[in-house]
Every structure is written in structure tokens, then in C-alpha cells.
Design a protein around this motif. Structure first.
Motif, short mmCIF file in Angstrom:
data_model
loop_
_atom_site.label_atom_id
_atom_site.label_comp_id
_atom_site.label_asym_id
_atom_site.label_seq_id
_atom_site.Cartn_x
_atom_site.Cartn_y
_atom_site.Cartn_z
N THR A 30 -5.29 -11.24 -7.50
CA THR A 30 -3.99 -11.65 -8.72
C THR A 30 -2.94 -10.14 -8.36
OG1 THR A 30 -4.41 -13.53 -9.48
CG2 THR A 30 -2.41 -11.84 -10.54
N ILE A 31 -2.13 -9.83 -8.09
CA ILE A 31 -1.55 -8.06 -7.77
C ILE A 31 -1.22 -7.45 -8.73
CG2 ILE A 31 -0.80 -9.21 -5.45
CD1 ILE A 31 2.04 -9.22 -6.41
N ARG A 32 -1.11 -8.18 -10.01
CA ARG A 32 -1.01 -6.99 -11.10
C ARG A 32 -2.83 -7.46 -11.71
NH1 ARG A 32 1.73 -12.55 -14.58
NH2 ARG A 32 0.41 -13.31 -13.28
N SER A 33 -3.21 -7.18 -10.70
CA SER A 33 -4.43 -7.29 -11.19
C SER A 33 -4.98 -5.89 -10.65
CB SER A 33 -5.85 -8.39 -11.43
OG SER A 33 -6.18 -9.05 -9.93
N ALA A 34 -4.67 -5.68 -9.69
CA ALA A 34 -5.04 -4.97 -8.30
C ALA A 34 -3.66 -3.20 -8.05
CB ALA A 34 -5.67 -4.93 -7.02
N TYR A 80 0.53 -1.09 11.13
CA TYR A 80 0.44 -1.16 9.19
C TYR A 80 -0.59 -2.31 8.62
CZ TYR A 80 4.22 2.22 9.94
OH TYR A 80 5.29 3.53 9.70
N TYR A 81 -1.05 -1.78 7.84
CA TYR A 81 -2.40 -2.05 6.89
C TYR A 81 -2.08 -2.44 5.48
CZ TYR A 81 -5.27 -2.47 10.86
OH TYR A 81 -5.77 -2.45 12.50
N CYS A 82 -2.06 -3.82 4.21
CA CYS A 82 -2.39 -4.42 3.75
C CYS A 82 -3.77 -3.92 2.76
CB CYS A 82 -1.41 -4.82 3.15
SG CYS A 82 -1.62 -5.87 1.31
N ALA A 83 -3.20 -3.45 1.74
CA ALA A 83 -4.86 -2.81 0.81
C ALA A 83 -4.02 -3.41 -0.34
CB ALA A 83 -5.27 -1.46 0.78
N ALA A 84 -6.33 -3.69 -1.23
CA ALA A 84 -5.95 -3.97 -1.97
C ALA A 84 -7.23 -3.56 -3.60
CB ALA A 84 -5.76 -5.62 -2.74
N TYR A 86 -10.34 0.90 -1.18
CA TYR A 86 -9.59 -0.06 -1.07
C TYR A 86 -10.92 -1.20 -0.68
CZ TYR A 86 -5.46 1.76 -3.00
OH TYR A 86 -4.63 2.74 -3.31
N ASP A 87 -11.12 -2.15 -1.62
CA ASP A 87 -12.24 -3.70 -0.95
C ASP A 87 -11.48 -4.39 0.36
OD1 ASP A 87 -12.03 -2.60 -4.80
OD2 ASP A 87 -13.93 -2.49 -3.11
N TYR A 88 -10.30 -4.41 -0.03
CA TYR A 88 -9.47 -5.48 0.38
C TYR A 88 -8.42 -5.13 1.50
CZ TYR A 88 -12.05 -8.45 -2.94
OH TYR A 88 -13.37 -9.28 -3.57
N TRP A 89 -8.63 -5.33 2.72
CA TRP A 89 -7.55 -5.34 4.22
C TRP A 89 -6.88 -6.27 4.72
CZ3 TRP A 89 -5.96 -0.36 4.38
CH2 TRP A 89 -6.71 0.30 4.36
N GLY A 90 -6.24 -6.68 4.89
CA GLY A 90 -5.35 -7.48 5.98
C GLY A 90 -5.01 -7.33 7.24
N GLN A 91 -5.03 -8.41 8.35
CA GLN A 91 -5.55 -8.28 9.63
C GLN A 91 -4.15 -6.98 9.68
OE1 GLN A 91 -3.63 -9.87 8.48
NE2 GLN A 91 -2.13 -10.80 9.52
N GLY A 92 -3.92 -6.65 9.42
CA GLY A 92 -2.33 -5.17 10.56
C GLY A 92 -1.48 -5.81 10.90
N THR A 93 -0.16 -5.29 10.71
CA THR A 93 1.20 -6.07 11.21
C THR A 93 1.44 -4.55 12.20
OG1 THR A 93 3.03 -7.06 11.31
CG2 THR A 93 2.47 -5.57 9.63
#
Length: 124
Positions: A28-32, A94-98, A111-118
Motif C-alpha cells: 500500500t503506497i500510503r505505508s511506504a 525512469y524507475y519507480c521505487a518503494a 529502497y527495497d522494491y523497484w519497477g522494471q523501468g520505463t
């Protein structure tokens, strides 16, 4: 299982705009704390912007201040990056991270989690 899926990248001319999306599942993005980072070939990932779990505190990298804006849709569990007045030097992946933490960080390795990038490509 946490997944971050980015979308919205592409090729634009200088001065144009793009909006990147990062849809989160398993978290949940509100928790990160959430962030966007950019990587250019052969270089480390640079901070674009990060936002804390409250959504009230943000930090923008120097090269994007005034041009990019991060936002969140807690219902859709999605983070956005609105990029305006794009420049050729904004080109990169560009990568999203959480980071499931009370505190955000400007360091990519926190950051613990990453997207695949765009890929974002800005031509002059």
C-alpha cells in the motif's frame, strides 16, 4: 509479492511533457515512501523525486525542480510523475521505487522494491 509497474514513457521533443505512472501491488503506497529515480547508461541511478508515506513531504532532485511533479492516488494505489518542459538531458530509464518505512530517503539503495523501468527519450 510486491510489484511496481511503470508506464507512460516514450519519445518526445524538447519542451514536451510526459506522465509516468507506477502501479503498486502487494504494497500500500500510503505505508511506504515512494520515489522516482533515473538512470543513464554507465551511471548510477539519480534521484528524481521522493515522497514520504504521508504524502506531505517531497524532495526533488536539483535538475527537475519546477518542472516535474510527483503525485499519488491512494485509491488506485498509483504514483505519478508529471514531467513538463522536458530537456534532452532528462533522457534515461525512469524507475519507480518503494521503501516501506516511516522515513523517505534520497539514496536509491535505501529502497527495497523497484519497477522494471520505463524509457524516456527527449530529442532536441
Amino acid at each position: 509479492q510486491v510489484q511496481l509497474v511503470e508506464s507512460g514513457g516514450g519519445s518526445v521533443q524538447a519542451g514536451g511533457s510526459l506522465r509516468l505512472s507506477c502501479a503498486a501491488s502487494g504494497l500500500t503506497i500510503r505505508s511506504a515512501a515512494m520515489g522516482w529515480f533515473r538512470q543513464v547508461a554507465g551511471k548510477e541511478r539519480d534521484i528524481v523525486v521522493v515522497i514520504d508515506k504521508s504524502g506531505l513531504v517531497t524532495y526533488y532532485g536539483d535538475f527537475v525542480k519546477g518542472r516535474f511533479t510527483i503525485s499519488r492516488d491512494n485509491v488506485k494505489n498509483t504514483v505519478y510523475l508529471q514531467m513538463n518542459s522536458l530537456k534532452p538531458e532528462d533522457t534515461g530509464v525512469y524507475y519507480c521505487a518503494a521503501r516501506p518505512s516511516l522515513f523517505m530517503s534520497v539514496r536509491s539503495h535505501d529502497y527495497d522494491y523497484w519497477g522494471q523501468g520505463t524509457q524516456v527519450t527527449v530529442s532536441s
